[in-house]
Design an enzyme around this catalytic site. Structure first.
Site, PDB file in Angstrom:
ATOM      1  CG  HIS A 138      46.633  17.611  68.893  1.00  9.59           C
ATOM      2  ND1 HIS A 138      47.836  16.975  69.072  1.00  9.59           N
ATOM      3  CD2 HIS A 138      45.699  16.819  69.484  1.00  9.59           C
ATOM      4  CE1 HIS A 138      47.644  15.846  69.743  1.00  9.59           C
ATOM      5  NE2 HIS A 138      46.356  15.722  70.002  1.00  9.59           N
ATOM      6  CE  LYS A 142      47.251  18.831  72.840  1.00  9.90           C
ATOM      7  NZ  LYS A 142      46.449  18.784  74.090  1.00  9.90           N
TER       8      LYS A 142
HETATM    9  N1  NDP Z   1      42.783  12.475  77.860  1.00 10.90           N
HETATM   10  C1  NDP Z   1      42.252  12.591  76.665  1.00 10.90           C
HETATM   11  O1  NDP Z   1      41.964  11.605  75.971  1.00 10.90           O
HETATM   12  C2  NDP Z   1      41.983  13.947  76.121  1.00 10.90           C
HETATM   13  C3  NDP Z   1      42.395  15.031  76.819  1.00 10.90           C
HETATM   14  N2  NDP Z   1      42.103  16.282  76.378  1.00 10.90           N
HETATM   15  C4  NDP Z   1      42.520  17.370  77.250  1.00 10.90           C
HETATM   16  O2  NDP Z   1      41.360  17.860  77.920  1.00 10.90           O
HETATM   17  C5  NDP Z   1      41.481  19.256  78.165  1.00 10.90           C
HETATM   18  C6  NDP Z   1      40.288  19.996  77.600  1.00 10.90           C
HETATM   19  O3  NDP Z   1      40.266  19.883  76.203  1.00 10.90           O
HETATM   20  P1  NDP Z   1      39.186  20.670  75.307  1.00 10.90           P
HETATM   21  O4  NDP Z   1      37.823  20.370  75.804  1.00 10.90           O
HETATM   22  O5  NDP Z   1      39.534  20.405  73.905  1.00 10.90           O
HETATM   23  O6  NDP Z   1      39.565  22.182  75.684  1.00 10.90           O
HETATM   24  P2  NDP Z   1      38.605  23.465  75.716  1.00 10.90           P
HETATM   25  O7  NDP Z   1      39.504  24.646  75.759  1.00 10.90           O
HETATM   26  O8  NDP Z   1      37.574  23.366  74.664  1.00 10.90           O
HETATM   27  O9  NDP Z   1      37.861  23.322  77.118  1.00 10.90           O
HETATM   28  C7  NDP Z   1      38.480  23.590  78.354  1.00 10.90           C
HETATM   29  C8  NDP Z   1      37.403  23.962  79.346  1.00 10.90           C
HETATM   30  O10 NDP Z   1      37.980  24.240  80.610  1.00 10.90           O
HETATM   31  C9  NDP Z   1      37.588  25.552  81.010  1.00 10.90           C
HETATM   32  N3  NDP Z   1      38.603  26.126  81.885  1.00 10.90           N
HETATM   33  C10 NDP Z   1      38.523  26.068  83.232  1.00 10.90           C
HETATM   34  N4  NDP Z   1      39.551  26.672  83.799  1.00 10.90           N
HETATM   35  C11 NDP Z   1      40.328  27.149  82.810  1.00 10.90           C
HETATM   36  C12 NDP Z   1      41.549  27.882  82.786  1.00 10.90           C
HETATM   37  N5  NDP Z   1      42.162  28.235  83.913  1.00 10.90           N
HETATM   38  N6  NDP Z   1      42.063  28.205  81.610  1.00 10.90           N
HETATM   39  C13 NDP Z   1      41.439  27.846  80.471  1.00 10.90           C
HETATM   40  N7  NDP Z   1      40.273  27.132  80.440  1.00 10.90           N
HETATM   41  C14 NDP Z   1      39.728  26.799  81.600  1.00 10.90           C
HETATM   42  C15 NDP Z   1      37.342  26.293  79.712  1.00 10.90           C
HETATM   43  O11 NDP Z   1      36.559  27.434  79.923  1.00 10.90           O
HETATM   44  P3  NDP Z   1      36.255  28.448  78.681  1.00 10.90           P
HETATM   45  O12 NDP Z   1      35.307  27.730  77.784  1.00 10.90           O
HETATM   46  O13 NDP Z   1      35.634  29.626  79.326  1.00 10.90           O
HETATM   47  O14 NDP Z   1      37.588  28.749  78.043  1.00 10.90           O
HETATM   48  C16 NDP Z   1      36.636  25.206  78.934  1.00 10.90           C
HETATM   49  O15 NDP Z   1      35.297  25.065  79.340  1.00 10.90           O
HETATM   50  C17 NDP Z   1      42.844  19.654  77.584  1.00 10.90           C
HETATM   51  O16 NDP Z   1      43.805  19.607  78.598  1.00 10.90           O
HETATM   52  C18 NDP Z   1      43.103  18.563  76.542  1.00 10.90           C
HETATM   53  O17 NDP Z   1      44.455  18.393  76.253  1.00 10.90           O
HETATM   54  C19 NDP Z   1      41.408  16.497  75.238  1.00 10.90           C
HETATM   55  C20 NDP Z   1      40.975  15.446  74.494  1.00 10.90           C
HETATM   56  C21 NDP Z   1      41.247  14.076  74.864  1.00 10.90           C
HETATM   57  O1  LIG Z   2      43.710  18.676  73.258  1.00  8.62           O
HETATM   58  C1  LIG Z   2      43.315  17.714  72.559  1.00  8.62           C
HETATM   59  O2  LIG Z   2      42.490  17.837  71.648  1.00  8.62           O
HETATM   60  C2  LIG Z   2      43.865  16.385  72.863  1.00  8.62           C
HETATM   61  N1  LIG Z   2      44.638  16.263  73.899  1.00  8.62           N
HETATM   62  C3  LIG Z   2      45.223  15.074  74.403  1.00  8.62           C
HETATM   63  C4  LIG Z   2      46.741  15.193  74.379  1.00  8.62           C
HETATM   64  O3  LIG Z   2      47.272  16.265  74.712  1.00  8.62           O
HETATM   65  O4  LIG Z   2      47.412  14.217  74.069  1.00  8.62           O
HETATM   66  C5  LIG Z   2      44.676  13.832  73.746  1.00  8.62           C
HETATM   67  C6  LIG Z   2      44.264  13.969  72.315  1.00  8.62           C
HETATM   68  O5  LIG Z   2      45.371  13.848  71.492  1.00  8.62           O
HETATM   69  C7  LIG Z   2      43.467  15.234  72.028  1.00  8.62           C
END
Ligand code: NDP
Ligand SMILES: O=C(O)C1=N[C@H](C(=O)O)C[C@H](O)C1
Length: 245
Positions: A138, A142
């Protein structure tokens, strides 16, 4: 359908843009404690939402589940929890809340990963005595490792095997590989969207099942499909298998 999105990071922003472009979906609120003022719909807490949504999608941070669960159970809001990194105890709380409100818990909303997960059942059953290793890659932003997807794949493998194997995270030093283990390897770098490989190594032959995400849109599309499906469901704990099957 009115949707609220929790988290305005990489995934949250892309999801919001996609909802804005959709004809049938309406983005009624964004919850992000750190992004106030960056979009007129952003509020700091769920309690500040001006419209109670039909569905909530969480792409924020696993720790926010603690705030989300009491609110969605009080307002009966079907919720897709797409964040990763929850502990076993946190997952139990999510399951408990799903007794009163529909919850879709998805570590990966892409079609491909969900097909692979089902495929694994057949492969693992037929290759019980082969060595199994998992590699995931990743982007460098992450925070959780191994990925939620890797953990779901490993759970599927272990639940299919007749006896569970020990997970060995990376390898170093001098020690022969044991039959009863699964090696788990994590790579973080650059802008890799997400890659998962499960390697089955037998005597003189190897099978590698690999999924590569080339864009975060695959997660957005799956999340919207899942949320739309969830809207009409009774309380329960659902996974993407319920949507794609
Ligand atoms: N299920 C799926 O298919 C997928 C799941 N994911 C998951 O989704 C989540 C978000 O991913 P992604 O958008 O890439 O991550 P980012 O770090 O880009 O975004 C996270 C967001 O949550 C906010 N946030 C709120 N509370 C908290 C906290 N306590 N600590 C840190 N951040 C916080 C962040 O704020 P700020 O911007 O101020 O840091 C930011 O806006 C992750 O858990 C990831 O693993 C990701 C892709 C696909
Ligand atoms: O954080 C990401 O970017 C992603 N998170 C999910 C995971 O933890 O498996 C899904 C995807 O792989 C992208």
């Amino acid at each position: 359908m009115n949707i609220a999105v929790y988290g305005w990071g990489q995934m949250g922003k892309l999801l919001c843009d996609t909802i804005d472009k959709s004809k049938n979906l309406n983005l009624t609120g964004i919850i992000d404690a750190f992004s106030s003022g960056k979009d007129h719909r952003i509020v700091e807490t769920l309690e500040n939402l001006s419209v109670v949504p039909d569905v909530l999608i969480d792409f924020s941070h696993y720790s926010n589940s603690e705030k989300i669960l009491p609110w969605i159970t009080a307002h009966n809001i079907p919720t897709l929890i797409a964040t990763t990194g929850h502990s076993g105890e946190e997952l139990e709380k999510i399951k408990k809340a799903s007794q009163v409100v529909p919850i879709l818990k998805a570590t990966n909303t892409s079609l491909g990963i969900n097909l692979i997960t089902e495929l694994l059942e057949t492969l693992v059953s037929s290759l019980e005595d082969w060595d199994i290793e998992l590699i995931e890659k990743h982007h460098n932003k992450k925070i959780d490792a191994p990925s939620g997807t890797a953990q779901s794949l490993l759970t599927k493998i272990n639940n299919t095997l007749s006896s569970k194997r020990e997970l060995i995270y990376g390898r170093e030093g001098i020690a022969p590989r044991k039959k009863e283990e699964i090696g788990v390897h994590v790579v973080r770098g650059g802008s890799i969207v997400g890659e998962h490989s499960v390697i089955f190594a037998g005597e003189d032959e190897v099978i590698e099942i690999k999924h590569e995400a080339h864009s975060k849109m695959i997660f957005v599309n799956g999340a919207l499909k899942g949320a739309t499906w969830l809207y009409n469901q009774n309380p329960g704990f659902y996974t993407m298998k319920d949507i794609f099957n």
